[in-house]
Design a protein around this motif. Structure first.
Motif, short mmCIF file in Angstrom:
data_model
loop_
_atom_site.label_atom_id
_atom_site.label_comp_id
_atom_site.label_asym_id
_atom_site.label_seq_id
_atom_site.Cartn_x
_atom_site.Cartn_y
_atom_site.Cartn_z
N PRO A 119 0.83 -1.21 0.00
CA PRO A 119 0.00 0.00 0.00
C PRO A 119 0.86 1.26 0.00
O PRO A 119 2.02 1.25 0.38
CB PRO A 119 -0.80 -0.10 1.30
N HIS A 120 0.26 2.35 -0.45
CA HIS A 120 0.95 3.63 -0.42
C HIS A 120 0.03 4.68 0.20
O HIS A 120 -1.18 4.49 0.30
CB HIS A 120 1.39 4.06 -1.83
N ALA A 121 0.64 5.78 0.63
CA ALA A 121 -0.13 6.88 1.22
C ALA A 121 0.46 8.19 0.73
O ALA A 121 1.64 8.29 0.42
CB ALA A 121 -0.07 6.83 2.74
N ILE A 122 -0.39 9.19 0.65
CA ILE A 122 0.06 10.54 0.37
C ILE A 122 0.21 11.22 1.72
O ILE A 122 -0.73 11.29 2.51
CB ILE A 122 -0.96 11.29 -0.51
N VAL A 123 1.42 11.70 1.99
CA VAL A 123 1.72 12.28 3.29
C VAL A 123 1.90 13.79 3.12
O VAL A 123 2.76 14.22 2.34
CB VAL A 123 2.98 11.65 3.92
N LYS A 124 1.09 14.57 3.81
CA LYS A 124 1.21 16.03 3.80
C LYS A 124 2.03 16.43 5.02
O LYS A 124 1.62 16.22 6.16
CB LYS A 124 -0.16 16.70 3.87
N LEU A 125 3.20 17.01 4.76
CA LEU A 125 4.08 17.45 5.84
C LEU A 125 3.76 18.90 6.16
O LEU A 125 4.25 19.83 5.52
CB LEU A 125 5.54 17.29 5.43
N LEU A 126 2.92 19.10 7.15
CA LEU A 126 2.50 20.44 7.54
C LEU A 126 3.53 21.12 8.42
O LEU A 126 3.39 22.30 8.74
CB LEU A 126 1.14 20.37 8.25
N CYS A 127 4.57 20.39 8.82
CA CYS A 127 5.62 20.95 9.68
C CYS A 127 6.72 21.61 8.86
O CYS A 127 7.59 22.27 9.42
CB CYS A 127 6.20 19.88 10.58
N ASN A 128 6.71 21.46 7.54
CA ASN A 128 7.71 22.08 6.67
C ASN A 128 7.23 23.44 6.21
O ASN A 128 6.03 23.68 6.13
CB ASN A 128 7.99 21.20 5.46
N GLU A 129 8.17 24.32 5.89
CA GLU A 129 7.83 25.62 5.32
C GLU A 129 8.37 25.68 3.91
O GLU A 129 9.58 25.70 3.73
CB GLU A 129 8.44 26.75 6.15
N PRO A 130 7.62 25.72 2.90
CA PRO A 130 6.17 25.55 2.84
C PRO A 130 5.81 24.07 3.01
O PRO A 130 6.67 23.21 2.83
CB PRO A 130 5.81 26.05 1.45
N PRO A 131 4.55 23.77 3.33
CA PRO A 131 4.14 22.36 3.46
C PRO A 131 4.43 21.59 2.17
O PRO A 131 4.33 22.13 1.08
CB PRO A 131 2.64 22.46 3.72
N THR A 132 4.82 20.33 2.34
CA THR A 132 5.17 19.50 1.18
C THR A 132 4.37 18.21 1.18
O THR A 132 3.78 17.82 2.20
CB THR A 132 6.68 19.16 1.19
N LEU A 133 4.36 17.55 0.03
CA LEU A 133 3.70 16.25 -0.13
C LEU A 133 4.74 15.19 -0.43
O LEU A 133 5.70 15.45 -1.17
CB LEU A 133 2.70 16.28 -1.29
N GLN A 134 4.56 14.02 0.14
CA GLN A 134 5.41 12.87 -0.19
C GLN A 134 4.50 11.68 -0.44
O GLN A 134 3.51 11.48 0.26
CB GLN A 134 6.38 12.56 0.95
N ASN A 135 4.84 10.90 -1.45
CA ASN A 135 4.10 9.68 -1.76
C ASN A 135 4.94 8.52 -1.23
O ASN A 135 6.04 8.29 -1.71
CB ASN A 135 3.88 9.58 -3.26
N LEU A 136 4.45 7.81 -0.23
CA LEU A 136 5.22 6.75 0.43
C LEU A 136 4.54 5.40 0.33
O LEU A 136 3.32 5.32 0.46
CB LEU A 136 5.41 7.07 1.92
N GLU A 137 5.34 4.38 0.15
CA GLU A 137 4.85 3.01 0.30
C GLU A 137 5.13 2.58 1.73
O GLU A 137 6.12 3.00 2.33
CB GLU A 137 5.56 2.07 -0.66
N PHE A 138 4.22 1.80 2.28
CA PHE A 138 4.42 1.31 3.64
C PHE A 138 3.89 -0.11 3.76
O PHE A 138 3.00 -0.52 3.03
CB PHE A 138 3.72 2.23 4.66
N ALA A 139 4.48 -0.84 4.68
CA ALA A 139 4.00 -2.19 4.99
C ALA A 139 2.96 -2.05 6.10
O ALA A 139 3.14 -1.24 7.02
CB ALA A 139 5.15 -3.06 5.45
N PRO A 140 1.89 -2.81 6.05
CA PRO A 140 0.89 -2.73 7.12
C PRO A 140 1.46 -3.04 8.50
O PRO A 140 0.94 -2.58 9.52
CB PRO A 140 -0.16 -3.78 6.73
N SER A 141 2.57 -3.78 8.55
CA SER A 141 3.19 -4.11 9.84
C SER A 141 4.15 -3.02 10.32
O SER A 141 4.67 -3.10 11.43
CB SER A 141 3.94 -5.44 9.73
N GLU A 142 4.40 -1.99 9.51
CA GLU A 142 5.29 -0.90 9.88
C GLU A 142 4.64 -0.03 10.95
O GLU A 142 3.44 0.21 10.93
CB GLU A 142 5.61 -0.05 8.65
N THR A 143 5.45 0.44 11.89
CA THR A 143 4.90 1.28 12.96
C THR A 143 4.86 2.74 12.52
O THR A 143 5.55 3.15 11.58
CB THR A 143 5.74 1.19 14.25
#
Length: 116
Positions: A2-26
């Motif tokens: 699976p993948h997720a779109i991650v919005k990094l609201l802590c960056n100036e300016p906010p950025t987007l990252q497209n990440l793959e993750f394993a369901p068992s990942e913390t």
């Protein structure tokens, strides 16, 4: 995977990252993989408006989900907004006003350069 779109609201300016993750990942492991302006220990991951516990796995996060990353604490940073030349000019101006006013036992100078 699976993948997720991650919005990094802590960056100036906010950025987007497209990440793959394993369901068992913390959540903690996902936060440590991000290219964020803050260390992973200062970040929180939100899904559907709910903050996820860092020790939980991402098992319930659906493929294509939008996740938000916020800073729970900010790292201390030195401000570098003023260029060195402006700082030096301000210091020189302050020093000249100090001398011209006769403060600190120094004689005051008139605009013509005569000691008063």
């Amino acid at each position: 995977m699976p993948h997720a779109i991650v919005k990094l609201l802590c960056n100036e300016p906010p950025t987007l990252q497209n990440l793959e993750f394993a369901p068992s990942e913390t959540v903690r492991a996902l936060l440590s993989r991000l290219e964020a302006a803050e260390p992973a220990a200062n970040l929180a991951l939100l899904h559907a408006g709910i903050e996820l516990d860092p020790g939980l796995t991402l098992r319930g996060v659906p493929d294509g989900a939008v996740l938000h990353v916020i800073a729970t604490r900010r790292s201390v940073r030195l401000e570098t907004s003023a260029p060195a030349e402006a700082t030096a000019t301000a210091a020189t101006s302050l020093a000249s006003r100090f001398v011209a006013s006769g403060v600190g036992g120094l004689p005051a100078h008139s605009p013509s350069g005569q000691v008063t």
